[in-house]
Enzyme design. Structure first.
Site, short mmCIF file in Angstrom:
data_model
loop_
_atom_site.label_atom_id
_atom_site.label_comp_id
_atom_site.label_asym_id
_atom_site.label_seq_id
_atom_site.Cartn_x
_atom_site.Cartn_y
_atom_site.Cartn_z
CG HIS A 99 78.30 27.08 31.51
ND1 HIS A 99 77.83 26.09 30.68
CD2 HIS A 99 77.25 27.89 31.75
CE1 HIS A 99 76.56 26.30 30.41
NE2 HIS A 99 76.17 27.39 31.05
CG HIS A 151 80.42 26.63 21.62
ND1 HIS A 151 79.37 25.76 21.48
CD2 HIS A 151 81.54 25.86 21.56
CE1 HIS A 151 79.81 24.53 21.36
NE2 HIS A 151 81.12 24.56 21.40
CG HIS A 158 74.11 29.97 16.78
ND1 HIS A 158 73.72 29.86 18.11
CD2 HIS A 158 73.75 31.23 16.39
CE1 HIS A 158 73.18 30.99 18.51
NE2 HIS A 158 73.19 31.83 17.48
CD GLU A 209 75.51 25.02 19.67
OE1 GLU A 209 74.84 25.81 20.38
OE2 GLU A 209 76.73 24.83 19.84
CG HIS A 240 77.00 30.12 18.96
ND1 HIS A 240 77.70 29.28 18.12
CD2 HIS A 240 76.69 29.36 20.05
CE1 HIS A 240 77.79 28.07 18.65
NE2 HIS A 240 77.20 28.09 19.82
#
Length: 398
Positions: free
Chosen positions: A292, A335, A365, A341, A371
């Site tokens: 990803h 992460h 977050h 974020e 998260h």
């Protein structure tokens, strides 16, 4: 014929004049002794005079009356929910989620864009010109005899429900959900709505938004410069008594009265301008082998800091796209991040959190808070048959 007309490009030097006043731009100079049609020449600076040429931002406006013609500013007496004192709330490192923010009731008090601004979170200090704030707006009334400008920084506006008809000093824009617009620091504007409207705002105190560098991607990709649109010159011929100019200055609102509209700019030229962008035109880049990619590949606009490669804020989207990675857990990975974020949902459902995260809501977050996908998403993606799949169809996350 549409009343909305635009010039194409990002960071360009534009010239525009209202067709009702042909040849209203001075030729060969910025401030002649007498301007065409006896207009007033006024420079709007978005950077220091001595900023490098590649970063120097300014626009010359040719208007019917100077901006300085107004009564003294006084504290704004209307409702205000703007904040910048982050010490009012104790720190909270937990993952936070908001249900869809309330819309004004259909019956009852009318709320303009300015009155409907609510600060959600932020960091830094507008007085020191460093940091950012995130607001939502929720309104149901047009600004028919007032205008607003932000002395503290740029507004990146993201409609989530309802179209915005935005009149700026440089012209008019229509901004719908799945589009964004940027109103740079100091540019005055008014918002008209047709019913209850809601959306998100990213405010940056440092510098201005730019397109991210593409590096090995090459010359094309992500948000292409040609797809950004700046309005053409337009001015309001109506005489409006008791016009209000509302200023956001060091986090507080002030208002000044004047007997004419601020939207009296007949012509202008420069590179310090408002603009809009259709998020559906974003060219998505993704992995076609395995793993990803980091979410930075979805950056639309960025406000750089003085540290190379590190932003004050990035505006990132997760648009509809193909997912084709092999041997890969395809949803966003778990992460922890040195940057906070904040996420809003414009429409649809977010792939990593389909339950409980609704359009018009938000998540936060904070720095180094863990998260990632919920249990349902993890189990489903861990056991899914991997084949080419169209994901996030009908969805836009920012």
């Amino acid at each position: 014929m549409s009343k909305y007309k635009y010039l194409s490009g990002f960071g360009s030097h534009f010239s525009s004049e209202d067709e009702r006043y042909p040849n209203s731009l001075p030729v060969g100079q910025n401030s002649p002794q007498v301007c065409p049609y006896k207009l007033y020449a006024e420079q709007l600076s978005g950077s220091a005079f001595t900023a490098p040429r590649t970063e120097n931002l300014r626009t010359w406006l040719y208007r019917k009356l100077p901006s300085a013609v107004h009564q003294p500013f006084k504290p704004f007496k209307g409702a205000t929910y703007l904040k910048q004192n982050w010490d009012e709330q104790p720190p909270n490192p937990n993952q936070l989620r908001w249900k869809p923010f309330d819309l004004p009731p259909q019956q009852g008090r009318k709320t303009t864009f300015v009155e409907g601004l609510h600060t959600v979170c932020g960091a830094g200090d507008a007085r020191a010109r460093h940091g950012l704030a995130i607001h939502i707006y929720s309104c149901n009334e047009s600004m028919d005899s007032s205008a607003f400008y932000n002395s503290d920084g740029d507004f990146l506006i993201v409609p989530q429900q309802g179209d915005l008809d935005i009149t700026t000093e440089l012209g008019r824009m229509k901004v719908a959900p799945n589009e964004i617009c940027v109103i740079p620091q100091g540019i005055r504007f008014a918002v008209a709505v047709n019913g209850a409207s809601r959306g998100y705002i990213l405010e940056v105190y440092d510098g201005h938004f730019v397109l991210p560098d593409l590096g090995p991607i090459g010359a094309n990709g992500l948000a292409n410069a040609r797809d950004f649109e700046t309005p053409v010159a337009w001015f309001n011929e109506q005489h409006i008594e008791d016009f209000q100019v509302i200023s956001k200055f060091q986090g507080s609102l002030f208002v000044a009265q004047q007997n004419h509209s601020v939207f009296d700019v007949v012509a202008w030229h420069g590179n310090y301008v408002p603009y809009k962008y259709d998020l559906s035109k974003f060219m998505v880049i993704n992995s076609v082998s395995f793993d990803h990619c980091d979410p930075s590949i979805f950056t639309v606009l960025t406000c750089p800091s003085l540290r190379p490669g590190t932003a004050i804020a990035d505006f990132v989207i997760f648009p509809p796209r193909w997912s084709v990675q092999e041997h890969t857990f395809r949803p966003p990975y778990y992460h922890r991040n040195c940057m906070s974020e904040f996420m809003g949902l414009i429409l649809g459902k977010y792939e990593a959190k389909e339950d409980g995260f609704a359009a018009g809501g938000a998540t936060l977050h904070s720095i180094m808070t863990p998260h990632g996908p919920d249990v349902k998403c993890f189990e489903g993606a861990s056991n899914a048959k991997l084949q080419p799949e169209r994901i996030a169809e009908g969805t836009q996350v920012c």
